[in-house]
Design a protein around this motif. Sequence first.
Motif, PDB file in Angstrom:
ATOM      1  N   UNK A  61      -4.824  -7.788  -5.846  1.00  0.00           N
ATOM      2  CA  UNK A  61      -3.844  -8.829  -4.639  1.00  0.00           C
ATOM      3  C   UNK A  61      -3.341  -7.304  -3.712  1.00  0.00           C
ATOM      4  N   UNK A  62      -3.436  -7.884  -2.790  1.00  0.00           N
ATOM      5  CA  UNK A  62      -2.837  -6.533  -1.955  1.00  0.00           C
ATOM      6  C   UNK A  62      -1.332  -6.980  -0.887  1.00  0.00           C
ATOM      7  N   UNK A  63       0.036  -7.158  -0.949  1.00  0.00           N
ATOM      8  CA  UNK A  63       0.565  -7.517  -0.274  1.00  0.00           C
ATOM      9  C   UNK A  63       0.385  -6.869   1.598  1.00  0.00           C
ATOM     10  N   UNK A  64      -0.159  -8.065   2.475  1.00  0.00           N
ATOM     11  CA  UNK A  64       0.371  -8.447   3.612  1.00  0.00           C
ATOM     12  C   UNK A  64      -0.110  -9.474   4.367  1.00  0.00           C
ATOM     13  N   UNK A  65      -0.371  -9.332   5.191  1.00  0.00           N
ATOM     14  CA  UNK A  65       0.034 -10.568   6.066  1.00  0.00           C
ATOM     15  C   UNK A  65      -1.756 -11.777   5.313  1.00  0.00           C
TER      16      UNK A  65
ATOM     17  N   UNK B 213       1.817 -13.764  -8.482  1.00  0.00           N
ATOM     18  CA  UNK B 213       0.379 -12.095  -9.658  1.00  0.00           C
ATOM     19  C   UNK B 213       0.521 -10.872 -10.457  1.00  0.00           C
ATOM     20  N   UNK B 214       1.991 -10.310  -9.917  1.00  0.00           N
ATOM     21  CA  UNK B 214       2.824  -9.164 -10.841  1.00  0.00           C
ATOM     22  C   UNK B 214       2.245  -9.648 -11.997  1.00  0.00           C
ATOM     23  N   UNK B 215       2.828 -10.517 -12.551  1.00  0.00           N
ATOM     24  CA  UNK B 215       2.698 -10.785 -13.601  1.00  0.00           C
ATOM     25  C   UNK B 215       1.593 -11.114 -14.591  1.00  0.00           C
ATOM     26  N   UNK B 216       0.705 -10.933 -14.008  1.00  0.00           N
ATOM     27  CA  UNK B 216      -1.309 -11.019 -14.039  1.00  0.00           C
ATOM     28  C   UNK B 216      -1.688  -9.588 -14.133  1.00  0.00           C
TER      29      UNK B 216
END
Length: 253
Positions: free
Chosen positions: A186-190, A210-213
């Motif tokens: 998971x990358x923070x992008x558009x 997502x970060x919780x996983x």
Amino acid sequence: MTDSPSRVAIVTGAGRGIGAAVARRLASDGFAVALFDLDESGAKAGAEAITAEGGRALGVGLDISDAEQVDAAVGTVASELGAPTVLVNNAGITRDNMLFKMSETDWDSVMGVHLRGSFLMSRAVQKHQTEQKWGRVVNLSSTSALGNRGQANYSTAKAGLQGFTKTLAVELGKFGVTANAIAPGFIETDMTAATAERVGMGFEDFKNAAAEQIPVRRVGQPSDIANVVSFLVSDEASFVSGQVIYVAGGPKA
């Protein structure tokens, strides 16, 4: 390897997100960078920003699934910046849907950009790499290559890029060219923001979920991928080839 191989890189899908971050990082590493994107304005804006900071860059708008456009654009890079020896195949699109709802256009569009585009770009650039006796190819795969609900097209394309990468490593190694793949999580992008919107979640809630996983308890940033690209295209990575590196904040594959 030549005494002084050309230090020119091409990054596809460089108008925003991961591609833009990779282009900036390679420019800071001393490469002249060509930014390729279907969005010509985004590519040119990125190139202008690099130039303003003292680098050498060129922004080109093209459809990488079109062979004539690819060959012409790579020729322009060779003429204006020098022989391209580094290629980062990053351009990608999503057309997510469950299999029973997925259209042939959804399938073909994703395959065209990810697989056909990477093939055409690699074929065009390898001529310059083999002449220089030095080169680097980095293909952007994804953790979706392991399978992901609603992404039969995208997952297949990203898995295909891993096989493509390993074959390039076998064929081009004797010319001093390495090929590796990066599979981001998971990358923070558009693109991930668009996914959140599609499933009806606010982006912050989507990222937090997502970060919780993720073992490191955060989502990735484009710079996380750019940092790995920087290593893979360096001389220090000359014995790393045919590998798939999962950059996902935890163990994958």
